[in-house]
Design a protein around this motif. Structure first.
Motif, PDB file in Angstrom:
ATOM      1  N   ARG A 152       0.839  -1.197   0.000  1.00  0.00           N
ATOM      2  CA  ARG A 152       0.000   0.000   0.000  1.00  0.00           C
ATOM      3  C   ARG A 152       0.878   1.251   0.000  1.00  0.00           C
ATOM      4  O   ARG A 152       0.633   2.185  -0.754  1.00  0.00           O
ATOM      5  CB  ARG A 152      -0.936   0.008   1.199  1.00  0.00           C
ATOM      6  N   ALA A 153       1.913   1.266   0.839  1.00  0.00           N
ATOM      7  CA  ALA A 153       2.814   2.416   0.886  1.00  0.00           C
ATOM      8  C   ALA A 153       3.496   2.624  -0.469  1.00  0.00           C
ATOM      9  O   ALA A 153       3.633   3.770  -0.938  1.00  0.00           O
ATOM     10  CB  ALA A 153       3.849   2.227   1.987  1.00  0.00           C
ATOM     11  N   GLU A 154       3.910   1.541  -1.099  1.00  0.00           N
ATOM     12  CA  GLU A 154       4.549   1.631  -2.418  1.00  0.00           C
ATOM     13  C   GLU A 154       3.572   2.157  -3.464  1.00  0.00           C
ATOM     14  O   GLU A 154       3.933   2.986  -4.309  1.00  0.00           O
ATOM     15  CB  GLU A 154       5.104   0.273  -2.827  1.00  0.00           C
ATOM     16  N   ARG A 155       2.345   1.675  -3.409  1.00  0.00           N
ATOM     17  CA  ARG A 155       1.331   2.145  -4.360  1.00  0.00           C
ATOM     18  C   ARG A 155       1.031   3.621  -4.143  1.00  0.00           C
ATOM     19  O   ARG A 155       0.890   4.382  -5.104  1.00  0.00           O
ATOM     20  CB  ARG A 155       0.047   1.326  -4.231  1.00  0.00           C
ATOM     21  N   GLU A 156       0.910   4.031  -2.883  1.00  0.00           N
ATOM     22  CA  GLU A 156       0.633   5.438  -2.589  1.00  0.00           C
ATOM     23  C   GLU A 156       1.749   6.329  -3.117  1.00  0.00           C
ATOM     24  O   GLU A 156       1.484   7.398  -3.680  1.00  0.00           O
ATOM     25  CB  GLU A 156       0.445   5.641  -1.082  1.00  0.00           C
ATOM     26  N   GLU A 157       2.987   5.903  -2.951  1.00  0.00           N
ATOM     27  CA  GLU A 157       4.125   6.667  -3.461  1.00  0.00           C
ATOM     28  C   GLU A 157       4.117   6.697  -4.988  1.00  0.00           C
ATOM     29  O   GLU A 157       4.388   7.745  -5.599  1.00  0.00           O
ATOM     30  CB  GLU A 157       5.447   6.104  -2.937  1.00  0.00           C
ATOM     31  N   ALA A 158       3.808   5.587  -5.615  1.00  0.00           N
ATOM     32  CA  ALA A 158       3.744   5.539  -7.083  1.00  0.00           C
ATOM     33  C   ALA A 158       2.651   6.472  -7.606  1.00  0.00           C
ATOM     34  O   ALA A 158       2.856   7.185  -8.603  1.00  0.00           O
ATOM     35  CB  ALA A 158       3.502   4.107  -7.560  1.00  0.00           C
ATOM     36  N   VAL A 159       1.508   6.497  -6.942  1.00  0.00           N
ATOM     37  CA  VAL A 159       0.413   7.391  -7.339  1.00  0.00           C
ATOM     38  C   VAL A 159       0.849   8.843  -7.165  1.00  0.00           C
ATOM     39  O   VAL A 159       0.633   9.683  -8.043  1.00  0.00           O
ATOM     40  CB  VAL A 159      -0.871   7.082  -6.534  1.00  0.00           C
ATOM     41  N   ALA A 178      -4.393   2.405  -4.817  1.00  0.00           N
ATOM     42  CA  ALA A 178      -3.410   2.510  -3.740  1.00  0.00           C
ATOM     43  C   ALA A 178      -3.910   1.843  -2.461  1.00  0.00           C
ATOM     44  O   ALA A 178      -3.136   1.225  -1.738  1.00  0.00           O
ATOM     45  CB  ALA A 178      -3.068   3.971  -3.477  1.00  0.00           C
ATOM     46  N   ARG A 179      -5.208   1.942  -2.195  1.00  0.00           N
ATOM     47  CA  ARG A 179      -5.787   1.330  -0.991  1.00  0.00           C
ATOM     48  C   ARG A 179      -6.010  -0.169  -1.145  1.00  0.00           C
ATOM     49  O   ARG A 179      -6.352  -0.843  -0.188  1.00  0.00           O
ATOM     50  CB  ARG A 179      -7.110   2.004  -0.653  1.00  0.00           C
ATOM     51  N   GLY A 180      -5.864  -0.685  -2.363  1.00  0.00           N
ATOM     52  CA  GLY A 180      -6.093  -2.110  -2.592  1.00  0.00           C
ATOM     53  C   GLY A 180      -7.539  -2.456  -2.871  1.00  0.00           C
ATOM     54  O   GLY A 180      -7.924  -3.616  -2.822  1.00  0.00           O
ATOM     55  N   GLU A 181      -8.336  -1.452  -3.186  1.00  0.00           N
ATOM     56  CA  GLU A 181      -9.750  -1.696  -3.475  1.00  0.00           C
ATOM     57  C   GLU A 181      -9.956  -2.237  -4.880  1.00  0.00           C
ATOM     58  O   GLU A 181     -10.948  -2.927  -5.141  1.00  0.00           O
ATOM     59  CB  GLU A 181     -10.552  -0.415  -3.268  1.00  0.00           C
ATOM     60  N   ILE A 182      -9.053  -1.895  -5.786  1.00  0.00           N
ATOM     61  CA  ILE A 182      -9.078  -2.430  -7.150  1.00  0.00           C
ATOM     62  C   ILE A 182      -7.653  -2.809  -7.521  1.00  0.00           C
ATOM     63  O   ILE A 182      -6.692  -2.296  -6.952  1.00  0.00           O
ATOM     64  CB  ILE A 182      -9.657  -1.426  -8.176  1.00  0.00           C
ATOM     65  N   ASP A 183      -7.519  -3.719  -8.498  1.00  0.00           N
ATOM     66  CA  ASP A 183      -6.181  -4.098  -8.953  1.00  0.00           C
ATOM     67  C   ASP A 183      -5.823  -3.274 -10.199  1.00  0.00           C
ATOM     68  O   ASP A 183      -6.626  -2.488 -10.706  1.00  0.00           O
ATOM     69  CB  ASP A 183      -6.078  -5.608  -9.198  1.00  0.00           C
ATOM     70  N   GLU A 184      -4.592  -3.440 -10.665  1.00  0.00           N
ATOM     71  CA  GLU A 184      -4.121  -2.649 -11.797  1.00  0.00           C
ATOM     72  C   GLU A 184      -4.942  -2.871 -13.069  1.00  0.00           C
ATOM     73  O   GLU A 184      -5.292  -1.891 -13.740  1.00  0.00           O
ATOM     74  CB  GLU A 184      -2.642  -2.909 -12.058  1.00  0.00           C
TER      75      GLU A 184
END
Length: 71
Positions: A17-24, A50-56
């Motif tokens: 999640r932290a990695e996704r938030e940074e990427a966003v 970023a929250r994991g509610e949906i995938d890429e």
């Protein structure tokens, strides 16, 4: 990774999640530095990713549908 129906929640770790938030954050900053804007709809999808509610793939499906981009 198994298949998911659209809208299924994706389980991610706190680290992911932290990695996704940074990427966003970086992606939005890059767009803005190039003079673009991130629409509220796109930002909402990025945040859901970023929250994991949906995938890429779901995030990209929504983006393509919103802007009429073929698969």
């Amino acid at each position: 990774m198994g298949s998911r129906e659209a809208g299924d929640t994706v389980t991610i770790t706190a680290q992911e999640r932290a990695e996704r938030e940074e990427a966003v954050r970086q992606a939005c900053h890059s767009i803005e530095m190039e003079g673009g804007t991130v629409t509220p709809e796109t930002k909402a999808d990025l945040d859901a990713y970023a929250r994991g509610e949906i995938d890429e793939p779901e995030m990209m499906r929504r983006y393509r549908a919103r802007y009429g981009i073929a698969d």
